[in-house]
Design an enzyme around this catalytic site. Structure first.
Site, short mmCIF file in Angstrom:
data_model
loop_
_atom_site.label_atom_id
_atom_site.label_comp_id
_atom_site.label_asym_id
_atom_site.label_seq_id
_atom_site.Cartn_x
_atom_site.Cartn_y
_atom_site.Cartn_z
N CYS A 1 -14.14 18.43 -34.91
CA CYS A 1 -13.99 18.56 -36.34
C CYS A 1 -14.09 19.95 -36.57
O CYS A 1 -14.95 20.11 -34.89
CB CYS A 1 -15.18 17.54 -36.71
SG CYS A 1 -14.05 15.61 -36.65
N GLY B 1 -8.79 20.77 -36.51
CA GLY B 1 -8.82 19.54 -37.61
C GLY B 1 -8.32 19.51 -38.83
O GLY B 1 -8.31 20.47 -39.81
N ASN C 1 -19.52 17.30 -36.10
CA ASN C 1 -18.73 17.05 -35.09
C ASN C 1 -19.24 16.53 -33.69
O ASN C 1 -20.42 17.24 -33.59
CB ASN C 1 -18.07 18.77 -35.31
CG ASN C 1 -17.74 19.14 -33.79
OD1 ASN C 1 -17.74 20.58 -33.64
ND2 ASN C 1 -16.91 18.19 -33.15
N GLY C 2 -18.41 15.79 -33.49
CA GLY C 2 -19.32 15.28 -32.16
C GLY C 2 -19.22 13.68 -32.42
O GLY C 2 -17.72 12.94 -32.80
N CYS D 1 -19.41 21.54 -23.89
CA CYS D 1 -18.12 21.41 -24.06
C CYS D 1 -16.95 22.22 -23.12
O CYS D 1 -16.75 23.25 -23.73
CB CYS D 1 -17.34 20.78 -25.39
SG CYS D 1 -15.80 20.47 -24.62
N TYR E 1 -9.36 25.35 -24.53
CA TYR E 1 -8.47 24.48 -25.67
C TYR E 1 -8.76 25.19 -26.92
O TYR E 1 -7.96 25.40 -28.02
CB TYR E 1 -7.73 23.00 -25.37
CG TYR E 1 -6.79 22.85 -26.53
CD1 TYR E 1 -5.57 23.90 -26.56
CD2 TYR E 1 -7.45 21.70 -27.41
CE1 TYR E 1 -4.74 23.12 -27.99
CE2 TYR E 1 -6.04 21.18 -28.28
CZ TYR E 1 -5.45 21.47 -28.69
OH TYR E 1 -4.49 21.51 -29.62
N ASP F 1 0.06 27.39 -19.14
CA ASP F 1 -0.49 27.05 -20.68
C ASP F 1 -1.79 26.38 -19.78
O ASP F 1 -2.21 26.56 -19.07
CB ASP F 1 0.52 24.93 -20.77
CG ASP F 1 0.46 24.54 -22.39
OD1 ASP F 1 -0.43 25.15 -22.55
OD2 ASP F 1 1.04 23.68 -22.51
N CYS G 1 -13.04 11.68 -23.12
CA CYS G 1 -13.97 12.21 -23.44
C CYS G 1 -14.86 11.24 -23.67
O CYS G 1 -14.24 10.95 -25.07
CB CYS G 1 -13.58 13.84 -23.84
SG CYS G 1 -15.18 14.10 -25.50
N CYS H 1 -20.77 20.60 -19.47
CA CYS H 1 -20.16 19.00 -19.15
C CYS H 1 -18.18 19.36 -18.74
O CYS H 1 -17.28 19.98 -19.57
CB CYS H 1 -19.54 18.78 -20.91
SG CYS H 1 -19.05 16.27 -20.25
#
Ligand code: 5GP
Ligand code: MG
Length: 462
Positions: free
Chosen positions: A2, A28, A104-105, A239, A245, A348, A385, A438
């Site tokens: 998010c 999002g 967010n999380g 992260c 991405y 990609d 995840c 992570c």
């Protein structure tokens, strides 16, 4: 995943939040919302809508959101749940007045927390894990907004970057591992918070600094104050998939330009998996920066062999008779004149389920490419995840059960090469990256065990 945005004490709070959220739209697209509190702190207005920011908010909605303090959210698709009901900001009027919250999380063991609280009489309005925090805050005996936030957060585990808007101020918080990003900026004399710096660029806010892992920031009429109320972890768990991405390439995240780390990952990928080819083709948009790096390092010419349409919405009506790969064709189209007879390296950012990739490979081959060498700018995604990315279950992750050769066959590529974990960490350009990022989706090393016993630490008033 998010995106969150907040602004404290600005005449155009709602409008700037709307703009900030539109810069975070890539984080999002399922739903969006803004909460704004009026200037004497007596009335909070909340607007939530399904879909994109520009679709959900018009002049009328912005006019309704009166006041100088606002928080907003863009929500990523999750399956099943009712869209607007689970949209954020979550809003309540509790015994300390109005409270809005954006997250967010992902909190760990939210189902257990929910049952525990429901057994004590809590009534949940959404299926969102975030609502647990509201129930914990309402049960807290702490005297101030900031202390109620700290009280609630000290009882839960998991990944969070959060903004709370209450009558007495705004509180920003980031979990001690720092999984998700959150940055602080300044516009005119007002503080702003955002998931990514790209939102600051749009509204001409100055980037000030990140909210640190484990930091709780309070903003009120006295300015900005910082607290570190939680036990410190030596290692962090930012992260790395944000850099692979999620984030926009014009964002600077965790102290690094996302564009530059992606180009570096492409260069390393070229070193690790070189090949003989005529062209390097990115899968747009997410593969572009890595493909630039691959082309640079390999000295194979870069070309836009796939063109992306930016105008297709999700509500597009598909033809009733089946046309192969129709969904992907709407978004991506091959440049036949470029691809015909060529050996191409397709770059990609990631392979997740492999279903889109297979359609893309077929499309490139149908356009006349002679050989397709797929190169992926991250390691195989083998683990789900639990910290806020909505990855599929392990069974659906292509790389959790197939080896390299099987994956290449599955996606219809002639050869396949993944960036190594060491290569990805290297692309970040930090010393000791293992202690900063992570990488659980690539190696299953979960910083906080998703299944460990709930540290049930109920508030005394329950
Ligand atoms: P797949 O392997 O699932 O067919 O698709 C891979 C593509 O999905 C990659 O191009 C990557 O950019 C994109 N991708 C990676 N992670 C996510 C995600 O969490 N959500 C969405 N919508 N796309 C993703
Ligand atoms: Mg992609």
């Amino acid at each position: 995943m998010c995106g969150i945005f907040g602004i404290f004490d600005h005449d155009e709070a709602a409008n700037l939040t709307y703009l900030g959220l539109s810069s975070l739209q890539h984080r999002g697209q399922e739903a969006t919302g803004i909460a704004c509190i009026n200037n004497d702190g007596t009335k909070m207005e909340v607007v939530k809508r399904g879909g994109l920011v520009a679709e959900g908010f018009g002049k009328e909605e912005i006019r309704r959101l009166k006041g100088k303090k606002a928080v907003g959210h863009v929500r990523y698709s999750t399956t099943g749940a009712s869209i607007v009901r689970n949209a954020q900001p979550l809003y309540v009027n509790y015994r300390h007045g109005d409270l809005a919250l954006v997250h967010n999380g992902n909190l760990l063991q939210s189902a257990k927390w929910r049952t525990t609280l429901e057994d004590k009489g809590a009534i949940f309005q959404s299926v969102s894990d975030t609502e647990i925090l509201i129930h914990l805050m309402s049960r807290s005996d702490a005297k101030t907004l900031k202390d109620r936030v700290v009280d609630a957060l000290s009882r839960v585990r998991g990944a969070y970057s959060l903004l709370f808007l209450g009558e007495t101020g705004m509180v920003a918080a980031r979990d001690p591992w720092g999984y998700r990003p959150l940055v602080i900026g300044k516009i005119d004399n007002s503080w702003v918070f955002s998931s990514e710096t790209c939102a600051f660029s749009l509204i001409n806010a100055q980037f000030v600094r990140s909210v640190e892992p484990g930091e709780v920031v309070l903003v009120n009429e006295n300015g900005l104050q910082s607290f570190f109320p939680f036990k410190e972890h030596k290692n962090k768990a930012k992260c790395i998939f944000e850099h692979v991405y999620f984030a926009r390439p014009d964002t600077n995240m965790f102290g690094h330009s996302v564009y530059k780390t992606r180009v570096r990952s492409g260069r390393i990928l070229a070193r690790e998996h070189s090949c003989e080819a005529d062209l390097v083709i990115p899968v747009p948009d997410s593969g572009i920066a890595a493909a630039i790096g691959y082309a640079e390092k390999s000295k194979i010419p870069f070309a836009m062999g796939l063109i992306r349409s930016h105008y297709v919405g999700r509500t597009f009506i598909e033809p009733s008779q089946s046309i192969r790969s129709f969904g992907v064709k709407l978004k991506l189209s091959p440049v036949k004149d470029l691809l015909e007879g060529k050996r191409v390296v397709v770059v990609d950012d990631s392979l997740v389920r492999g279903t889109t990739s297979r359609k893309i490979m077929d499309m490139i081959r149908e356009a006349g490419a002679k050989e397709i060498h797929l190169r992926i700018a991250c390691p195989p995604v083998t683990h789900s995840c639990f910290y806020g990315i909505d990855t599929p279950t392990r069974e659906e992750l292509l790389a959790s059960s197939k080896n390299n050769r099987e994956i290449a066959n599955f996606v219809h590529a002639d050869t396949l090469g993944y960036l190594s974990k060491a290569g990805l960490l290297d692309s970040m350009g930090d010393k000791n990256p293992e202690s900063i990022y992570c990488t659980a989706c690539f190696d299953g090393n979960y910083p906080q065990s998703p299944s460990a016993d709930l540290a049930t630490n109920m508030p005394p008033s329950v």
